[in-house]
Design an enzyme around this catalytic site. Structure first.
Site, short mmCIF file in Angstrom:
data_model
loop_
_atom_site.label_atom_id
_atom_site.label_comp_id
_atom_site.label_asym_id
_atom_site.label_seq_id
_atom_site.Cartn_x
_atom_site.Cartn_y
_atom_site.Cartn_z
N CYS A 1 0.78 -1.18 -0.04
CA CYS A 1 0.10 0.01 0.19
C CYS A 1 0.84 1.35 0.09
CB CYS A 1 -0.95 0.06 1.18
SG CYS A 1 -2.09 -1.26 1.07
N ASN B 1 -10.04 0.09 -0.38
CA ASN B 1 -8.52 0.30 -0.35
C ASN B 1 -7.90 -0.44 -1.40
OD1 ASN B 1 -5.79 -0.10 0.17
ND2 ASN B 1 -6.04 -1.00 2.19
N HIS C 1 -3.10 7.59 1.99
CA HIS C 1 -3.79 6.23 1.55
C HIS C 1 -4.87 6.00 2.12
CE1 HIS C 1 -4.00 2.07 0.71
NE2 HIS C 1 -3.82 1.62 1.95
C1 LIG Z 1 -10.25 -4.49 9.64
C2 LIG Z 1 -10.91 -3.49 10.83
C3 LIG Z 1 -11.81 -2.74 10.24
C4 LIG Z 1 -11.73 -4.44 11.98
O1 LIG Z 1 -12.21 -3.71 12.87
P1 LIG Z 1 -11.97 -3.85 14.16
O2 LIG Z 1 -12.80 -2.87 15.06
O3 LIG Z 1 -10.47 -3.95 14.73
O4 LIG Z 1 -12.43 -5.32 14.50
P2 LIG Z 1 -11.96 -6.44 15.10
O5 LIG Z 1 -10.92 -7.37 14.11
O6 LIG Z 1 -11.60 -6.65 16.37
O7 LIG Z 1 -13.35 -7.65 14.99
C5 LIG Z 1 -14.29 -7.19 15.54
C6 LIG Z 1 -15.33 -8.20 15.40
O8 LIG Z 1 -16.00 -7.98 14.17
C7 LIG Z 1 -15.93 -9.37 13.49
N1 LIG Z 1 -15.73 -8.89 11.95
C8 LIG Z 1 -14.67 -8.77 11.27
N2 LIG Z 1 -14.87 -8.61 10.16
C9 LIG Z 1 -16.26 -8.57 10.07
C10 LIG Z 1 -17.30 -7.86 9.00
N3 LIG Z 1 -16.87 -7.79 7.61
N4 LIG Z 1 -18.36 -8.03 9.24
C11 LIG Z 1 -18.92 -8.27 10.53
N5 LIG Z 1 -18.19 -8.69 11.45
C12 LIG Z 1 -16.82 -8.58 11.35
C13 LIG Z 1 -14.93 -10.01 13.88
O9 LIG Z 1 -14.79 -11.34 13.64
C14 LIG Z 1 -14.91 -9.63 15.44
O10 LIG Z 1 -15.78 -10.56 16.02
P3 LIG Z 1 -15.66 -11.40 17.52
O11 LIG Z 1 -15.58 -9.99 18.50
O12 LIG Z 1 -16.83 -11.92 17.64
O13 LIG Z 1 -14.32 -11.91 17.56
C15 LIG Z 1 -9.81 -2.75 11.50
O14 LIG Z 1 -9.13 -3.48 12.34
C16 LIG Z 1 -9.20 -2.08 10.46
O15 LIG Z 1 -9.35 -1.20 9.84
N6 LIG Z 1 -7.59 -2.31 10.36
C17 LIG Z 1 -6.71 -1.77 9.69
C18 LIG Z 1 -6.92 -2.51 8.19
C19 LIG Z 1 -6.20 -1.66 6.97
O16 LIG Z 1 -6.41 -0.87 6.92
N7 LIG Z 1 -5.38 -2.48 6.52
C20 LIG Z 1 -4.77 -2.08 5.26
C21 LIG Z 1 -3.48 -1.08 5.59
S1 LIG Z 1 -2.89 -0.94 4.15
#
Ligand SMILES: CC(C)(COP(=O)(O)OP(=O)(O)OC[C@H]1O[C@@H](n2cnc3c(N)ncnc32)[C@H](O)[C@@H]1OP(=O)(O)O)[C@@H](O)C(=O)NCCC(=O)NCCS
Length: 325
Positions: A115, A282, A252
């Protein structure tokens, strides 16, 4: 003191026609529009057709940038494509685009920083242009992440999209001051200790497969805000500028919450931030040039304005660049 600067003379982008909404994803995996919008700000993403490999997506962005620049493609003597989804293990996607543009001179190669790829590619092109190694560069961010997504994994498949953006840069004389048009600073960093936080679980040199994207989302989120703020602080320290001096912040586009948190940390008001993540998702290395092209085309980014870009990606890699448009 007279020096060479890399000036942006053209900008363009391409998005595949097919749009996949959150509702469509919710019919395939256990997720909802509400969850995706609340956690990421993403409402839809574009997905490339089967006959649109990364080189074609990138070529269309490149053609748009060249048209915007109003130059003959044969003037370009450096092509750098930032991509983590090349058409082939080799040759470089850049060489495919070079051939399709009818360019036979100069050099064309790919840069792999996921990215952060566009920032790394821009920094690389800047070094060539400002040291006389090239006269005109085409820097492309092009991705088809839809092909490395595990469409059963709701934690990752909702986040990414396909697309490409490109800029044409030309070496031009400057005074060596912040008033010069062109790239004023670049900062790139990497730290390979974090490989397992965001990676693809296959490759030509290991599994002999392409693999799927894997991510520890929470960990990536935590590092992103810290690393992005750090790289921009280096820019501010080097230039004596602050968030209030930035006309357009073009980060980004991974997640709206990361964008907002980073802008807040840097003292950049939200109405100076270009946001496309809601419509593009993204798009990895393509996200910044896609956003630049949109804000350039609709007249938000004007010649002479200060534009700050930053990105963070797998590796980890991260970086920023300050450009006077
Ligand atoms: C991915 C992201 C949106 C997840 O949000 P979060 O608040 O961290 O959520 P978590 O990963 O802790 O998951 C919370 C819950 O949602 C669930 N969950 C994950 N994806 C889900 C989806 N698409 N829909 C519904 N629930 C989802 C998980 O299973 C978890 O459930 P649990 O509590 O029963 O285990 C967030 O972590 C994020 O944006 N991270 C950065 C990712 C990124 O930008 N990557 C690229 C960088 S270049």
């Amino acid at each position: 003191m007279s020096i060479l600067r890399s000036q942006v003379v053209g900008c363009g982008s391409y998005l595949p026609a097919r749009i996949v909404t959150n509702a469509e994803l919710a019919a395939r995996v256990d997720t909802s529009d509400e969850w995706i919008v609340q956690r990421t700000g993403i409402r839809q993403r574009h997905v490339a057709a089967d006959d649109e490999p990364t080189s074609i997506v990138g070529l269309k962005a490149a053609q748009a940038a060249i048209t915007d620049a109003g130059i003959d493609p044969t003037e370009i003597d450096l092509i750098i494509v930032a991509t983590a989804t090349p058409d082939h293990t080799f040759p470089a996607t850049a060489t495919q685009i070079q051939a399709a543009l009818g360019i036979t001179g100069g050099a064309a190669f790919d840069v792999q920083a996921v990215c952060s790829g566009f920032v790394f590619a821009l920094a690389t092109a800047d070094k060539f242009l400002t040291t006389g190694g090239a006269r005109a560069a085409l820097v492309i961010g092009a991705e088809t992440f839809s092909r490395i997504l595990d469409w059963e994994d709701r934690a990752t498949c909702v986040l990414f999209g396909d697309g490409a953006g490109a800029v044409v840069l030309k070496a031009a004389p400057g005074e060596g001051t912040l008033a010069d048009r062109g790239i004023l600073t670049t900062h790139i960093r990497s730290d390979g200790r974090y490989k397992d936080k965001l990676y693809v679980d296959g490759g030509a040199g290991s599994t002999k497969t392409v693999g799927f994207l894997r991510m520890e989302g929470k960990e990536v989120f935590r590092h992103a805000v810290t690393n992005l703020a750090e790289t921009v602080r280096h820019t501010f320290e080097q230039t004596g500028l602050s968030g209030a001096d930035i006309d357009w912040f073009v980060p980004h586009q991974a997640n709206r919450r990361i964008i907002d948190a980073t802008a807040d940390k840097l003292g950049i008001s939200h109405d100076h931030v270009v946001v496309t993540v809601d419509r593009h998702g993204n798009t990895s290395a393509a996200s910044i040039p896609l956003a630049l092209a949109e804000a350039h085309a609709d007249g938000r980014i004007k010649q002479g304005q200060l534009v700050l870009i930053e990105a963070m990606g797998g590796g980890f890699t991260w970086g920023s660049a300050l450009i006077r448009w």
